[in-house]
Structure formats: C-alpha cells, structure tokens
Design an enzyme around this catalytic site. Structure first.
Site, PDB file in Angstrom:
ATOM      1  N   ARG A 156       0.827  -1.225   0.000  1.00  0.00           N
ATOM      2  CA  ARG A 156       0.000   0.000   0.000  1.00  0.00           C
ATOM      3  C   ARG A 156       0.852   1.261   0.000  1.00  0.00           C
ATOM      4  NH1 ARG A 156      -2.593  -4.444  -0.972  1.00  0.00           N
ATOM      5  NH2 ARG A 156      -4.853  -4.294  -0.788  1.00  0.00           N
TER       6      ARG A 156
ATOM      7  N   GLY B  41       4.218   9.429  25.142  1.00  0.00           N
ATOM      8  CA  GLY B  41       3.004   9.719  24.392  1.00  0.00           C
ATOM      9  C   GLY B  41       3.241  10.025  22.928  1.00  0.00           C
TER      10      GLY B  41
ATOM     11  N   ASP C  52      15.164   6.195  25.979  1.00  0.00           N
ATOM     12  CA  ASP C  52      14.350   6.673  27.103  1.00  0.00           C
ATOM     13  C   ASP C  52      14.867   5.989  28.369  1.00  0.00           C
ATOM     14  OD1 ASP C  52      12.160   7.174  29.012  1.00  0.00           O
ATOM     15  OD2 ASP C  52      10.991   7.751  27.254  1.00  0.00           O
TER      16      ASP C  52
ATOM     17  N   THR D 294      16.426  18.306  27.259  1.00  0.00           N
ATOM     18  CA  THR D 294      16.641  17.305  26.214  1.00  0.00           C
ATOM     19  C   THR D 294      16.395  17.909  24.839  1.00  0.00           C
ATOM     20  OG1 THR D 294      16.024  15.522  27.714  1.00  0.00           O
ATOM     21  CG2 THR D 294      15.893  15.041  25.364  1.00  0.00           C
TER      22      THR D 294
ATOM     23  N   CYS E  85      16.187  28.831  17.656  1.00  0.00           N
ATOM     24  CA  CYS E  85      15.724  30.090  17.048  1.00  0.00           C
ATOM     25  C   CYS E  85      14.302  30.400  17.513  1.00  0.00           C
ATOM     26  CB  CYS E  85      15.699  29.986  15.527  1.00  0.00           C
ATOM     27  SG  CYS E  85      17.292  29.820  14.724  1.00  0.00           S
TER      28      CYS E  85
ATOM     29  N   CYS F 141       4.190  16.586  30.826  1.00  0.00           N
ATOM     30  CA  CYS F 141       3.051  15.680  30.958  1.00  0.00           C
ATOM     31  C   CYS F 141       3.104  14.933  32.281  1.00  0.00           C
ATOM     32  CB  CYS F 141       3.041  14.669  29.829  1.00  0.00           C
ATOM     33  SG  CYS F 141       2.802  15.430  28.243  1.00  0.00           S
TER      34      CYS F 141
ATOM     35  N   CYS G  29      20.793  33.699  16.945  1.00  0.00           N
ATOM     36  CA  CYS G  29      20.663  32.414  17.656  1.00  0.00           C
ATOM     37  C   CYS G  29      22.032  31.916  18.111  1.00  0.00           C
ATOM     38  CB  CYS G  29      19.995  31.386  16.745  1.00  0.00           C
ATOM     39  SG  CYS G  29      19.947  29.719  17.449  1.00  0.00           S
TER      40      CYS G  29
HETATM   41 ZN   LIG Z   1      18.995  28.605  15.657  1.00  0.00          ZN
END
Ligand SMILES: [Zn+2]
Length: 258
Positions: A11, A38, A59, A131, A173, A186, A243
């Site tokens: 498919r 999640g 994780d 993270t 940025c 969460c 930045c």
């Molecule tokens: Zn940047």
C-alpha cells in the site's frame, strides 16, 4: 525487496509518490526516537509498521500505570519494565524486520552526539526543554533533519528543522534556551490522550516523507493544534540571526502568522 516485503509494503508501493524506490529508502533508513512516551509511541509504531530499517529508541524511564492512558506502545503487562524494552517488543510484534536498538537512558553528551551522527532522521518526542535543546544542538552540529513535537493538555505543536539546509532555522531560534520558558511536563500536567497520538503520528509522517524525499515537509512552519476546538494554526518560521546555536548566518529573525 522480496515477495513478502512487496506484499507487506504494497500500500506504500501503490502510492506513485513513493513506489518501490521510496519504500527502499525507508527500508534503508535509521531513525532516532528520543523519548518513548506519548509522542514516541505512535511515532515509533508508524515508523516500524512502515518498514523503516532501524529505530534507535532512547528513554531512561520505566512504564508506569499513569503512562498507559496515552503511551500506546506500552501495556498493563509491561508496567515496571524499561520503556525501551517494552517498546522494542511491541515493535517486533508489528514488524520483525525493523531493527530496534533500545537505549535505556536519557541521551546526553557523547552518547547523544553519537546517536544523532548515526541517524538519518531524528524525532524529538521528549518531554523537557533540556533534552530538546541538547537534541537540537546535536542536529545542528551533524546537519540532521529534526522532527520536533510537543503536546500537553489539549495543545500540540509540531515542526521540522531540516538542518541539512544551511538556511534552516533551528529549535533554539524558536524557543531560545536562555529565556524563561515555562515548562509544561506531561508528568505533572494533564494531557488529552489522542492529542499526543495526533502529534506523534504527524511526526512519523514527516519523518517518512523526509527519508523518502517526497512531498513538502513542515520545514519553516510550526503547526499549532488546539484539540479542544480542533483547529490547526500555521506559523511561519525563519532563522534568528542572533541564535546562539545556529548563528553566524545572516538572516533576520521573524515569526509571521500565515
Ligand atoms: Zn537557531
């Protein structure tokens, strides 16, 4: 591809934009999924079912009863086990052809650097800014495409930072690390179960498109979902020339609503 693969992925192969060539790119790709909660659950499920060659799951947490309302990779039976082991078994049941590398740790420093360097595509499915910024810095350094998702309560966000492009904005940025950004985790906030499903599945869609080289990615756009009203907004992103992560290039900072 062998006959079984031609059937399993038929498919996809029937899609003219993908075809055998696109599917072979997916089969050859390595994805790094940072966070197996999640967002990482639906993202990894779709990457594996779609036949991505290798998924590195990272994780450091174990499965908790409170996770099961939305973290669909895990089950009642895997409570107490490492999320990456629970995830690896679930993915193997869907597609034993996908190689899953389970990293039972919160990636940082050299281990994060090495995993990003190895990946063709990085999915940030984490739940904390430390993270997120570390993953972004590694993606800037190694010029890897980053699919970034977030969701809490009824509010979701997703964008692509295609750092293979020298003109691309980066996550910093948009959300500079040195500003006081309120952290909505969460772990302590409510989250509507399908909200993270929608965002995580969209991350998988963007990752597969980028890997196969088809369509138009979310690069340069931030999609914001209000799941209570079920309305999406698109915000145009450009690089911040000041930045601290990707600077040294000369584009003005601007965020315009489209
Ligand atoms: Zn940047």
């Amino acid at each position: 591809m062998n006959d079984q693969q031609l059937l399993r992925y038929s498919r996809h192969i029937l899609l003219p934009q993908l075809g055998v060539e696109g599917q072979e790119k997916i089969l050859a790709a390595r994805a790094l999924v940072v966070g197996v909660g999640g967002l990482g659950s639906p993202a990894a499920l779709y990457l594996a079912s779609a036949g991505i060659g290798t998924i590195a799951l990272a994780d450091g947490d174990t499965v908790d009863l409170t996770n099961l309302q939305r973290q669909i990779l895990h089950t009642t039976e895997t409570i107490g086990r490492a999320k990456v082991d629970s995830g690896r078994e679930a993915l193997a049941r869907i597609n034993p052809e996908t190689k899953v590398v389970a990293i039972a740790a919160r990636l940082s420093g050299e281990s994060l650097d090495a995993e990003v360097a190895r990946a063709d595509i990085v999915l940030d499915c984490s739940d904390n800014f430390a993270t997120r910024h570390a993953v972004n810095r590694a993606c800037v350094k190694h010029a890897k495409p980053l699919v970034s998702g977030a969701g809490v309560r009824f509010d979701g966000q997703i964008s692509v930072f295609d750092l293979r492009d020298a003109e691309s904005p980066c996550y910093n940025c948009l959300f500079p690390e040195d500003t006081d950004t309120e952290e909505f985790r969460c772990a302590v906030m409510g989250v509507f179960a399908p909200l993270v499903g929608i965002i995580g599945a969209t991350q998988a869609a963007e990752a597969l498109k980028l890997v196969a080289g088809v369509g138009e990615s979310l690069a340069g756009r931030l999609l914001i979902l209000d799941a209570l009203a079920m309305q999406w907004r698109s915000v145009k992103l450009t690089r911040d020339s000041t930045c601290s992560v990707c600077c040294g290039r000369d584009q003005p900072a601007a965020i315009q609503r489209t």
